[in-house]
Structures are given as C-alpha cells and as structure tokens.
Design a protein around this motif. Sequence first.
Motif, mmCIF file in Angstrom:
data_model
loop_
_atom_site.group_PDB
_atom_site.id
_atom_site.type_symbol
_atom_site.label_atom_id
_atom_site.label_comp_id
_atom_site.label_asym_id
_atom_site.label_seq_id
_atom_site.Cartn_x
_atom_site.Cartn_y
_atom_site.Cartn_z
ATOM 1 N N GLN A 136 -5.859 2.599 6.989
ATOM 2 C CA GLN A 136 -6.124 4.040 6.940
ATOM 3 C C GLN A 136 -6.455 4.576 8.331
ATOM 4 O OE1 GLN A 136 -9.460 5.205 4.470
ATOM 5 N NE2 GLN A 136 -8.593 7.229 4.182
ATOM 6 N N GLU A 137 -7.288 3.879 9.070
ATOM 7 C CA GLU A 137 -7.649 4.318 10.418
ATOM 8 C C GLU A 137 -6.445 4.312 11.354
ATOM 9 O OE1 GLU A 137 -10.324 5.922 11.584
ATOM 10 O OE2 GLU A 137 -10.814 5.899 9.439
ATOM 11 N N LYS A 144 -4.381 7.358 10.486
ATOM 12 C CA LYS A 144 -5.069 8.583 10.928
ATOM 13 C C LYS A 144 -4.934 8.783 12.433
ATOM 14 C CE LYS A 144 -8.626 9.297 7.423
ATOM 15 N NZ LYS A 144 -10.079 9.378 7.198
ATOM 16 N N VAL A 185 -5.901 11.212 4.878
ATOM 17 C CA VAL A 185 -5.020 10.151 4.397
ATOM 18 C C VAL A 185 -5.767 9.369 3.318
ATOM 19 C CG1 VAL A 185 -3.798 8.020 5.016
ATOM 20 C CG2 VAL A 185 -3.915 9.917 6.652
ATOM 21 N N PHE A 186 -5.101 9.095 2.219
ATOM 22 C CA PHE A 186 -5.688 8.357 1.097
ATOM 23 C C PHE A 186 -4.823 7.132 0.848
ATOM 24 C CE2 PHE A 186 -6.570 12.784 0.993
ATOM 25 C CZ PHE A 186 -7.934 12.831 0.814
ATOM 26 N N VAL A 187 -5.378 5.958 1.087
ATOM 27 C CA VAL A 187 -4.632 4.708 0.946
ATOM 28 C C VAL A 187 -4.995 4.064 -0.382
ATOM 29 C CG1 VAL A 187 -4.239 2.409 1.928
ATOM 30 C CG2 VAL A 187 -4.515 4.388 3.449
ATOM 31 N N ARG A 188 -3.954 3.622 -1.106
ATOM 32 C CA ARG A 188 -4.143 2.921 -2.368
ATOM 33 C C ARG A 188 -3.215 1.708 -2.401
ATOM 34 N NH1 ARG A 188 -7.561 6.369 -2.054
ATOM 35 N NH2 ARG A 188 -8.366 7.683 -3.723
ATOM 36 N N GLU A 217 -7.717 -2.150 3.620
ATOM 37 C CA GLU A 217 -7.416 -0.738 3.377
ATOM 38 C C GLU A 217 -8.012 0.175 4.442
ATOM 39 O OE1 GLU A 217 -9.097 2.536 0.361
ATOM 40 O OE2 GLU A 217 -8.128 0.870 -0.650
ATOM 41 N N ALA A 218 -9.268 -0.016 4.778
ATOM 42 C CA ALA A 218 -9.928 0.849 5.765
ATOM 43 C C ALA A 218 -9.238 0.767 7.127
ATOM 44 C CB ALA A 218 -11.402 0.483 5.891
ATOM 45 N N ALA A 266 0.173 5.208 1.565
ATOM 46 C CA ALA A 266 -0.690 6.171 2.235
ATOM 47 C C ALA A 266 -0.219 7.540 1.767
ATOM 48 C CB ALA A 266 -0.592 6.043 3.744
ATOM 49 N N TYR A 278 0.833 -1.198 0.000
ATOM 50 C CA TYR A 278 0.000 0.000 0.000
ATOM 51 C C TYR A 278 0.869 1.250 0.000
ATOM 52 C CZ TYR A 278 -4.032 -2.706 1.879
ATOM 53 O OH TYR A 278 -5.064 -3.585 2.086
ATOM 54 N N ALA A 322 -11.480 10.840 -1.592
ATOM 55 C CA ALA A 322 -11.999 9.759 -0.755
ATOM 56 C C ALA A 322 -13.095 8.950 -1.437
ATOM 57 C CB ALA A 322 -12.520 10.326 0.570
#
Length: 171
Positions: free
Chosen positions: A57-58, A61, A74-77, A53-54, A6, A4, A105
């Motif tokens: 991301q948390e 954050k 924050v944008f995770v891919r 992913e969620a 971030a 990933y 988002a």
Amino acid sequence: MTAYVALIRAVNVSGTGKLPKDDLKAIGEACGFDKVRTFINSGNLLFASDLAEATVQERIKERLVAYFGKPTPVFVRSAREMAEAGRQNPFSDDKPSRVMAHFIAENSAQSMIDEARDVVGERMALGPRLIYVSYGEGIGQSKLKLPAVKQGTARNMNSVAKIAELLAGME
C-alpha cells in the motif's frame, strides 16, 4: 506469494484523477510487483507480491503522489478478502449492480451506519473493512450521506466478483 488488488479512490470518475490503465499497470510494475494487470478503467490494480499489505500500500501511495502530485487513497485487499467480500454480500436479493461494497481503511462499526443521513430505501450492513449498501432504485437516485465512506472507494458486486475471480487465478 499473495495476490492483491489495490482499489484506488476517485480514478477516472466524473473527470477526476485521470489514470489510464497502462499508466496504472506501469505503476504496479515500478513497485516491483509480479503478475501486474488492471481491471476496467476505474483504478483496480491486480498483482502478486511477497510483501505485506501495508508495504505494498505504501509503495503504491508513493508512486501515486509522484503521478498526481498529491496523496490518493488506496485500499489493498488480498484475494481471500475479495472473495469473502463477495460471499458475505448480505443483499444478494438485489441486483449486483445496485449493491456497492464501500471499502474503508478501518474496521467497520455499527456507529458508522448509525451516522447515515437521508436514508430512503437504502439498506446497509457491515463487512470486514467495508460497508455494503443496497441502493434499491440505483445509486444515481440516492441522496444517502454516509460519512464513514467519504474517504473510501466503492465497487459494485459485479466488480467485486470479477476481481475475486481474477485474483484467484493469480495465486
């Protein structure tokens, strides 16, 4: 394990959100991620994790709130998504440094482009959870107002390509 990135908004840009690369890497390690590294000093945390992913991301954050004392977008891919963002660039006829992928988002929609104001030569196109903008003469000259990306974060296509390459090597 999934690789990933971030993408952290407004880090080390114009004097806001100072977050040295070593501190960002330490945040990733404190989250329990594997193969943690950074890419350039603008809020790009690369790592591998078995978590969704969620969840990653948390975790990031939460650590950023502790670091900055306030929420930070924050944008995770995934590696696959970053590679796809590079492959789908509709403006490959422009210099990669002048084409930005604005990561957002939610899913992108035509209405987001329709809301753009002060368009003078910029070209826009939708991607998966991103909006591509070709700035033609360069972003520094642009007066474009694109409300959909106000809370997003942008990376030029050179950075997108390099991040995708680094992530591919982590899987």
